[in-house]
Design a protein around this motif. Structure first.
Motif, PDB file in Angstrom:
ATOM      1  N   ARG A 209       0.837  -1.206   0.000  1.00 21.38           N
ATOM      2  CA  ARG A 209       0.000   0.000   0.000  1.00 21.38           C
ATOM      3  C   ARG A 209       0.870   1.253   0.000  1.00 21.38           C
ATOM      4  NH1 ARG A 209      -4.387   1.503   4.775  1.00 21.38           N
ATOM      5  NH2 ARG A 209      -6.056   1.836   3.297  1.00 21.38           N
ATOM      6  N   LEU A 211       0.988   5.178   0.433  1.00 22.28           N
ATOM      7  CA  LEU A 211       0.146   6.125   1.172  1.00 22.28           C
ATOM      8  C   LEU A 211       0.628   7.555   0.974  1.00 22.28           C
ATOM      9  CD1 LEU A 211       0.272   3.775   4.131  1.00 22.28           C
ATOM     10  CD2 LEU A 211      -1.911   4.804   3.554  1.00 22.28           C
ATOM     11  N   TYR A 213      -0.465  11.116   2.648  1.00 25.99           N
ATOM     12  CA  TYR A 213      -1.275  11.911   3.577  1.00 25.99           C
ATOM     13  C   TYR A 213      -1.223  13.351   3.082  1.00 25.99           C
ATOM     14  CZ  TYR A 213      -0.800   7.684   6.333  1.00 25.99           C
ATOM     15  OH  TYR A 213      -0.824   6.378   6.746  1.00 25.99           O
ATOM     16  N   HIS A 231      -6.447   2.269  14.726  1.00 26.42           N
ATOM     17  CA  HIS A 231      -6.881   0.978  14.187  1.00 26.42           C
ATOM     18  C   HIS A 231      -5.852  -0.087  14.516  1.00 26.42           C
ATOM     19  CE1 HIS A 231      -4.000   2.471  11.209  1.00 26.42           C
ATOM     20  NE2 HIS A 231      -3.793   1.198  10.880  1.00 26.42           N
ATOM     21  N   ASP A 233      -4.144  -3.479  12.406  1.00 23.59           N
ATOM     22  CA  ASP A 233      -4.080  -3.972  11.024  1.00 23.59           C
ATOM     23  C   ASP A 233      -4.790  -5.321  10.939  1.00 23.59           C
ATOM     24  OD1 ASP A 233      -2.723  -1.700  10.336  1.00 23.59           O
ATOM     25  OD2 ASP A 233      -0.750  -2.644  10.227  1.00 23.59           O
ATOM     26  N   LEU A 240       6.526  -1.599   7.507  1.00 28.09           N
ATOM     27  CA  LEU A 240       6.214  -0.200   7.206  1.00 28.09           C
ATOM     28  C   LEU A 240       7.485   0.593   6.921  1.00 28.09           C
ATOM     29  CD1 LEU A 240       3.998   2.054   7.170  1.00 28.09           C
ATOM     30  CD2 LEU A 240       4.596   2.449   9.565  1.00 28.09           C
ATOM     31  N   GLN A 242       8.929   4.331   6.304  1.00 31.40           N
ATOM     32  CA  GLN A 242       8.583   5.745   6.524  1.00 31.40           C
ATOM     33  C   GLN A 242       9.741   6.613   6.060  1.00 31.40           C
ATOM     34  OE1 GLN A 242       6.311   6.512  10.346  1.00 31.40           O
ATOM     35  NE2 GLN A 242       7.606   4.804  10.961  1.00 31.40           N
ATOM     36  N   LEU A 249       3.335   8.675  13.249  1.00 35.55           N
ATOM     37  CA  LEU A 249       2.868   7.344  13.662  1.00 35.55           C
ATOM     38  C   LEU A 249       2.960   7.214  15.187  1.00 35.55           C
ATOM     39  CD1 LEU A 249       1.977   4.412  12.934  1.00 35.55           C
ATOM     40  CD2 LEU A 249       4.403   3.834  12.810  1.00 35.55           C
ATOM     41  N   HIS A 299      -2.774   1.538  16.557  1.00 40.13           N
ATOM     42  CA  HIS A 299      -1.899   2.624  16.119  1.00 40.13           C
ATOM     43  C   HIS A 299      -2.685   3.601  15.257  1.00 40.13           C
ATOM     44  CE1 HIS A 299      -1.611  -0.630  13.142  1.00 40.13           C
ATOM     45  NE2 HIS A 299      -1.320   0.284  12.237  1.00 40.13           N
ATOM     46  N   VAL A 301      -2.063   7.576  12.716  1.00 47.86           N
ATOM     47  CA  VAL A 301      -1.161   8.636  12.253  1.00 47.86           C
ATOM     48  C   VAL A 301      -1.853   9.950  12.580  1.00 47.86           C
ATOM     49  CG1 VAL A 301       0.097   9.636  10.321  1.00 47.86           C
ATOM     50  CG2 VAL A 301      -0.312   7.157  10.378  1.00 47.86           C
ATOM     51  N   ARG A 313       2.836  13.756   3.658  1.00 48.51           N
ATOM     52  CA  ARG A 313       3.573  12.656   4.298  1.00 48.51           C
ATOM     53  C   ARG A 313       3.349  11.416   3.436  1.00 48.51           C
ATOM     54  NH1 ARG A 313       2.634   8.302   7.882  1.00 48.51           N
ATOM     55  NH2 ARG A 313       4.286   8.005   9.418  1.00 48.51           N
ATOM     56  N   SER A 315       4.179   7.195   3.024  1.00 49.88           N
ATOM     57  CA  SER A 315       4.700   5.962   3.632  1.00 49.88           C
ATOM     58  C   SER A 315       4.302   4.801   2.724  1.00 49.88           C
ATOM     59  CB  SER A 315       4.172   5.775   5.062  1.00 49.88           C
ATOM     60  OG  SER A 315       2.781   5.568   5.034  1.00 49.88           O
ATOM     61  N   PHE A 319       1.408  -5.437   3.634  1.00 48.56           N
ATOM     62  CA  PHE A 319       0.552  -6.196   4.545  1.00 48.56           C
ATOM     63  C   PHE A 319       0.576  -7.670   4.135  1.00 48.56           C
ATOM     64  CE2 PHE A 319      -1.394  -1.927   4.310  1.00 48.56           C
ATOM     65  CZ  PHE A 319      -1.373  -1.577   5.657  1.00 48.56           C
TER      66      PHE A 319
HETATM   67  O1  LIG Z   1       1.607   5.569   7.389  1.00 52.45           O
HETATM   68  C1  LIG Z   1       1.905   5.037   8.461  1.00 52.45           C
HETATM   69  O2  LIG Z   1       2.900   5.382   9.106  1.00 52.45           O
HETATM   70  C2  LIG Z   1       1.023   3.939   9.029  1.00 52.45           C
HETATM   71  C3  LIG Z   1       0.012   3.392   8.044  1.00 52.45           C
HETATM   72  C4  LIG Z   1      -0.917   2.387   8.642  1.00 52.45           C
HETATM   73  O3  LIG Z   1      -0.965   2.168   9.825  1.00 52.45           O
HETATM   74  C5  LIG Z   1      -1.805   1.594   7.761  1.00 52.45           C
HETATM   75  O4  LIG Z   1      -1.934   1.927   6.554  1.00 52.45           O
HETATM   76  O5  LIG Z   1      -2.381   0.598   8.242  1.00 52.45           O
END
Ligand SMILES: O=C(O)CCC(=O)C(=O)O
Ligand SMILES: [Fe+2]
Length: 355
Positions: A209, A211, A213, A231, A233, A240, A242, A249, A299, A301, A313, A315, A319
């Protein structure tokens, strides 16, 4: 809150069955997740860093070290993992270029409901907060990309598919190495999890994934919005990546126990992005499979604080989600057996708005 058509109905105040797991359902995880939306307080905790390349230990000592770090906090970081920094930089570079494409191009690769593959924009509503994550993401699930026509063409973004296939495969290999460590500690064969995360199978549903932000303005910062709401996972293991300087996070180990004790706000610990380090965490599937010995830790963000970097941001998370036909059946029978397919569908339905 908009719910996907097949999502569980939200609890009503007089619903006395809300905390009781139904057989073969994910209600335990959802009931937990719905209670953790508040801001909480900052708490310092040690997040262990494990050097996989340190040859002064035996494999069994390394297995113990990984197990202990995971069992305590659910999160740990690894160095000496063998993934070349240049490959990580190249993947981030491509991710940034993908998100910079016109919306019309990204929309052609939109994530269809229930597929967990493709592009979504501000569509993930977390059960914990009820608010939309301030992000866009693109998920590479290799078994579905061609079928669903989700790769941008070479004209739209040259080399994207090759870079992402290669990065997905590198992350898969590393995740299987860490999962083999857990397999040995759980008394399974070394290959137990590798056989159940098979990239050549049509049932493969592990996903990479990307990401993004969204950048923010100080005036837009509202206390009740999150880049990613609290949430756990859904998967077995998350790797992960970063970027240094792009903070946010936070983890809350033992959140369910703290909430049950009801003595004040939950304590959140920041995980700093450090070059050369990959952050690992246990997901709900492995928590079940390990008879709850390995915790899947809450966890989130958070939004930047007004004096922090307000820009975007980025990342990247891999998964490791067991193949659709794998049956998650913990040795003790504490949780009813459920296929990884049913498991994931129920979690996705509770997280994404319909459409
Ligand atoms: O972007 C992050 O540091 C965490 C992302 C995350 O927890 C997720 O996508 O499940
Ligand atoms: Fe996560």
């Amino acid at each position: 809150m908009t719910a996907a058509p097949d999502s569980p109905t939200p609890d009503s105040p007089d619903d006395t069955t809300a905390d009781r797991p139904r057989s073969g359902s994910v209600e335990t995880e959802l009931a937990k997740e719905r209670t953790f939306g508040g801001a909480g307080i900052d708490v310092d905790r040690e997040i262990r860093v494990i050097d996989l390349a340190d040859t002064s230990r035996t494999q069994s000592e390394l297995d113990d070290e990984i197990w202990n770090a995971a069992a305590d906090i659910g999160f740990f970081q690894i160095t000496g993992h063998g993934i070349d920094e240049r490959a990580i930089d190249a993947a981030f570079d491509m991710a940034e270029r993908f998100f910079a494409l016109p919306d019309g191009v990204k929309a052609k690769r939109r994530m269809a409901p229930g597929t967990n593959s493709g592009w979504e924009f501000r569509s993930q509503r977390r059960p914990s907060t009820g608010t939309l994550d301030q992000k866009e993401s693109y998920q590479v699930t290799v078994s579905r990309m061609d079928l669903l026509d989700l790769w941008p063409t070479g004209d739209e973004l040259a080399d994207f598919e090759r870079t992402m296939r290669s990065f997905e495969s590198t992350n898969h290999a590393l995740a299987m190495r860490v999962l083999s460590s857990f397999a040995r500690k759980l008394g399974f064969d070394d290959e137990f999890f590798t056989e159940r995360h098979d990239p050549t199978s049509p049932e493969y549903q592990s996903t990479l994934r990307l990401l993004h932000y969204l950048p923010v303005e100080v005036d837009d910062l509202r206390r009740d919005e999150w880049r990613a709401g609290a949430h756990t996972d859904f998967d077995c293991l998350t790797l992960l990546h970063q970027r240094p300087g792009q903070r946010g996070l936070q983890v809350c180990p033992g959140a369910d126990a703290a909430a049950r004790a009801g003595d004040g706000e939950l304590g959140w610990t920041s995980i700093e992005p450090t070059p050369g380090t990959i952050t690992c965490n246990i997901g709900d599937m492995l928590m079940r499979w390990s008879d709850d010995k390995l915790p899947s830790t809450l966890h989130r963000v958070r939004m930047p604080r007004p004096d922090e970097h307000l820009g975007p941001r980025y990342s990247i998370a891999y998964f490791a989600q067991a193949d659709r036909d794998a049956v998650i059946e913990p040795p003790s029978g504490r949780h009813a057996p459920i296929t990884a397919s049913d498991y994931l569908q129920q979690r996705i339905a509770a997280n994404f708005a319909a459409g």
